[in-house]
Design a protein around this motif. Structure first.
Motif, PDB file in Angstrom:
ATOM      1  N   GLN A 191     -12.087   3.880  -6.699  1.00 29.00           N
ATOM      2  CA  GLN A 191     -10.749   3.813  -6.108  1.00 29.00           C
ATOM      3  C   GLN A 191     -10.476   2.458  -5.456  1.00 29.00           C
ATOM      4  O   GLN A 191      -9.344   1.951  -5.528  1.00 29.00           O
ATOM      5  CB  GLN A 191     -10.517   4.949  -5.123  1.00 29.00           C
ATOM      6  CG  GLN A 191     -11.397   4.971  -3.900  1.00 29.00           C
ATOM      7  CD  GLN A 191     -10.968   6.074  -2.934  1.00 29.00           C
ATOM      8  OE1 GLN A 191      -9.807   6.172  -2.544  1.00 29.00           O
ATOM      9  NE2 GLN A 191     -11.916   6.926  -2.558  1.00 29.00           N
ATOM     10  N   ASN A 192     -11.465   1.843  -4.832  1.00 30.46           N
ATOM     11  CA  ASN A 192     -11.250   0.524  -4.241  1.00 30.46           C
ATOM     12  C   ASN A 192     -11.007  -0.533  -5.317  1.00 30.46           C
ATOM     13  O   ASN A 192     -10.158  -1.418  -5.168  1.00 30.46           O
ATOM     14  CB  ASN A 192     -12.444   0.124  -3.367  1.00 30.46           C
ATOM     15  CG  ASN A 192     -12.530   0.954  -2.103  1.00 30.46           C
ATOM     16  OD1 ASN A 192     -11.533   1.199  -1.445  1.00 30.46           O
ATOM     17  ND2 ASN A 192     -13.733   1.408  -1.774  1.00 30.46           N
ATOM     18  N   TYR A 241      -7.401   0.072  -6.443  1.00 31.59           N
ATOM     19  CA  TYR A 241      -6.443  -0.448  -5.453  1.00 31.59           C
ATOM     20  C   TYR A 241      -6.409  -1.979  -5.494  1.00 31.59           C
ATOM     21  O   TYR A 241      -5.341  -2.592  -5.468  1.00 31.59           O
ATOM     22  CB  TYR A 241      -6.824   0.017  -4.051  1.00 31.59           C
ATOM     23  CG  TYR A 241      -6.178   1.308  -3.605  1.00 31.59           C
ATOM     24  CD1 TYR A 241      -4.791   1.427  -3.507  1.00 31.59           C
ATOM     25  CD2 TYR A 241      -6.958   2.412  -3.242  1.00 31.59           C
ATOM     26  CE1 TYR A 241      -4.193   2.613  -3.084  1.00 31.59           C
ATOM     27  CE2 TYR A 241      -6.368   3.602  -2.821  1.00 31.59           C
ATOM     28  CZ  TYR A 241      -4.986   3.693  -2.750  1.00 31.59           C
ATOM     29  OH  TYR A 241      -4.411   4.862  -2.334  1.00 31.59           O
ATOM     30  N   LYS A 265       0.836  -1.206   0.000  1.00 36.70           N
ATOM     31  CA  LYS A 265       0.000   0.000   0.000  1.00 36.70           C
ATOM     32  C   LYS A 265       0.872   1.257   0.000  1.00 36.70           C
ATOM     33  O   LYS A 265       0.554   2.250  -0.665  1.00 36.70           O
ATOM     34  CB  LYS A 265      -0.902  -0.014   1.234  1.00 36.70           C
ATOM     35  CG  LYS A 265      -1.848   1.185   1.378  1.00 36.70           C
ATOM     36  CD  LYS A 265      -2.906   1.205   0.299  1.00 36.70           C
ATOM     37  CE  LYS A 265      -4.105   2.083   0.677  1.00 36.70           C
ATOM     38  NZ  LYS A 265      -3.786   3.414   1.127  1.00 36.70           N
ATOM     39  N   SER A 276      -3.175  -3.980  -6.699  1.00 35.59           N
ATOM     40  CA  SER A 276      -2.545  -4.816  -5.665  1.00 35.59           C
ATOM     41  C   SER A 276      -2.522  -6.281  -6.092  1.00 35.59           C
ATOM     42  O   SER A 276      -1.507  -6.975  -5.917  1.00 35.59           O
ATOM     43  CB  SER A 276      -3.292  -4.666  -4.335  1.00 35.59           C
ATOM     44  OG  SER A 276      -3.263  -3.336  -3.881  1.00 35.59           O
ATOM     45  N   ASP A 327       0.781   4.134  -2.804  1.00 34.54           N
ATOM     46  CA  ASP A 327       0.467   5.516  -2.433  1.00 34.54           C
ATOM     47  C   ASP A 327       1.605   6.473  -2.783  1.00 34.54           C
ATOM     48  O   ASP A 327       1.355   7.604  -3.211  1.00 34.54           O
ATOM     49  CB  ASP A 327       0.146   5.607  -0.939  1.00 34.54           C
ATOM     50  CG  ASP A 327      -1.252   5.115  -0.616  1.00 34.54           C
ATOM     51  OD1 ASP A 327      -2.052   4.950  -1.552  1.00 34.54           O
ATOM     52  OD2 ASP A 327      -1.546   4.875   0.574  1.00 34.54           O
TER      53      ASP A 327
END
Length: 590
Positions: A516-517, A520, A411, A524, A415
């Motif tokens: 956004q989730n 991510y 993460k 990921s 970021d």
């Protein structure tokens, strides 16, 4: 459906108001007063146009000063050029954008005028640019009701994004958002199954290339990965671009990578050309329709895009009509296209909504993965630490929503990449048809006044997330450095936790990105699978087109400009100019 914005109608009205109306009024007055202009007619008409323009500018300034005084505000500092209408500054910046480091022309203006929000006043029109954290927060969140996407953006993007979520305001935007939100739930199981299928295909291609030490344009590959995943997610149909022709070193470079001469290449060229045209329109200002009065430059590219999308829309509507589509079925089992078809039969509306989501799903995640790979190549220590965490948490198994939450360093890497290279590095709002004020500026410059700033009605406001997220006053003296530890060390992280609006790669406020989730999770998931198989990433500068390498003079620059090994560039979204060529090495698997 809302009324479509017609840029030709607007510019013709402007031309009539500025060039035609003053001579008409003069001619009417001369006729009324029985004055014969004769051979003085042409000079008199030209003079009337000039005097009307001067009067209009001075009257507008008078109104602005009076409104600013009533609101207890000061005017936003203005750029002062040597030529009328700041034309010299406009031409200088247009040239600099083509050769300079990304957004350096804006940064130099901010430093010259010692402020973080500035009015360029190109062609006597208020045009605000900002890297100010307080002003960005106000426009996106605390003062949200004073701003909207606005008519200027709708004009530029109408033919491409139409009635979609990114190009509409108020009730239509709210309806689009409510319709799309369920498909971007935090932990949809079907999303992870989809990620696994397309990640496996992408990594198979990378493995084949690594086996023969062949470089790969990962920017192109990641765009294929994200659009294949997005197309299955949105349409229920895999476009299977990963099976198409891949670019090779020495291919003819395009803006974002090497061109391929197949159907996918045609779609990509159209998709990217439209974005580039829209960016040029924004930089040209309100007069851009003058250059497209007879020929909308987006038309041929939009037609190509529609040839891809429209058959899918017609097919789902036909299935709906024959009761084959899953009307009112389980949301988990439906595609986004089916969900849209359940809500409307309007082909244009469905297409526009799909293209808006496709733009976000493809370009933003592909950008993130591209720049993460770039940093992994520049920082082998980060690669080692990231791979150790992945193997400790996930081993060689597919990640789940629960295991991804445990990947703290992953993460931090994501970021930190989003901080330095946000996929949307410059965005825009427009003040509504009522003047308002911005709060006092942040403390980037020591001479900042505590008075609010006056912003006139219907004024375009551009804000740069990229410049704000590299601001040393906000992020510390190492703001230009890539260091994921800043997201883990409690003392350094406190800068962000005490002021979260200084990090807005997914926007903020009511229009914060609903995907956004999804982004991510997708990034990921892919990075876990990537790190499980590869342990070394190396920039293949020998394969990189010469025009895409940083010019020698960048080494004498400052900040990231001095250390960059590629050329960051942007249209509507960020990308690496002419692609990112990388060699990967397979890890030894026990």
């Amino acid at each position: 459906m809302t009324n479509r914005v017609n840029f030709r109608r607007r510019i013709i009205k402007d031309i009539f108001r500025v060039i035609v109306l003053p001579p008409l009024i003069l001619s009417a007055l001369a006729h009324l007063l029985r004055v014969r202009l004769r051979w003085w007619s042409l000079p008199a008409y030209l003079l009337s146009i000039l005097l009307a323009a001067v009067a209009r500018v001075h009257y507008t300034q008078l109104v602005h000063r009076r409104e600013a005084k009533q609101l207890g505000a000061r005017p936003i500092p203005r750029v002062i050029g040597k030529w009328p209408g700041n034309i010299d500054i406009m031409l200088k910046m247009r040239k600099a954008f083509a050769t300079d480091y990304i957004y350096n022309p804006y940064l130099e203006l901010f430093e010259e005028y010692q402020c973080t929000t500035l009015n360029t006043r190109f062609l006597w029109t208020d045009n605000i640019i900002s890297m100010d954290e307080e002003h960005t927060k106000y426009v996106l969140a605390t003062g949200f009701n004073h701003f909207w996407r606005g008519t200027a953006q709708r004009e530029r993007m109408e033919s491409f994004l139409g009635d979609g979520i990114f190009n509409r305001d108020d009730q239509m935007w709210k309806s689009h958002r409510a319709l799309a939100r369920p498909f971007f739930a935090r932990d949809r199981i079907s999303d992870f199954e989809l990620f696994d299928r397309h990640s496996s295909r992408t990594l198979s291609i990378l493995s084949d290339m690594a086996a023969v030490n062949q470089p790969c344009d990962v920017q192109d590959l990641y765009a294929r990965f994200t659009i294949d995943a997005a197309s299955e997610f949105l349409f229920g149909k895999n476009l299977d671009t990963l099976s198409g022709q891949l670019p090779t070193p020495g291919s003819t470079p395009s803006e974002r990578g090497s061109s391929t001469n197949d159907a996918w290449g045609t779609f990509v060229k159209a998709f990217e050309a439209v974005q580039q045209i829209i960016t040029v329109r924004a930089r040209t200002g309100i007069i851009w329709p003058v250059f497209e009065l007879l020929d909308d430059k987006t038309s041929p590219y939009v037609e190509t895009i529609r040839q891809w999308v429209d058959p899918l829309v017609h097919q789902i509507l036909e299935e709906k009509a024959s009761k084959q589509a899953g009307i009112n079925g389980n949301l988990e089992e439906k595609t986004f296209l089916q969900h849209l078809a359940d809500s409307t039969d309007d082909v244009g509306m469905i297409r526009d909504q799909l293209l808006n989501i496709l733009l976000a799903a493809r370009d933003t995640t592909a950008c993130l993965l591209t720049y993460v790979t770039y940093f992994l190549a520049l920082h082998p220590n980060v690669t080692r630490k990231l791979r150790e965490e992945v193997l400790d948490v996930c081993g060689y198994s597919a990640p789940t929503y629960e295991t991804i939450k445990k990947l703290k360093y992953m993460k931090a890497v994501i970021d930190e990449t989003l901080r330095l290279f946000p996929p949307v590095p410059l965005n825009q709002r427009q003040s509504r048809p009522i003047s308002c004020t911005l709060p006092p500026s942040d403390k980037t410059f020591s001479n900042t006044s505590d008075k609010p700033l006056y912003i006139p009605k219907s004024t375009t406001f551009f804000y740069s997330t990229l410049l704000m997220q590299r601001n040393k006053v906000l992020w510390g003296p190492d703001a230009d450095e890539f260091d994921p530890e800043r997201w883990i060390d409690a003392n350094r992280l406190s800068r962000f936790t005490s002021n979260p609006m200084m990090f807005t790669p997914f926007s903020a406020g009511p229009r914060i990105c609903i995907g956004q989730n999804y982004a991510y999770n997708e990034a990921s998931f892919f990075l876990v699978r990537l790190m499980q198989q590869f342990d070394t990433f190396t920039l293949a500068t020998d394969a990189q087109p010469q025009s895409s390498l940083p010019p020698p003079e960048w080494k004498c620059g400052r900040g990231r400009q001095a250390v960059e090994m590629i050329r960051p560039d942007a249209a509507m979204t960020l990308f690496v100019k002419s692609g990112l060529w990388v060699r990967l090495r397979k890890a030894a698997v026990p």
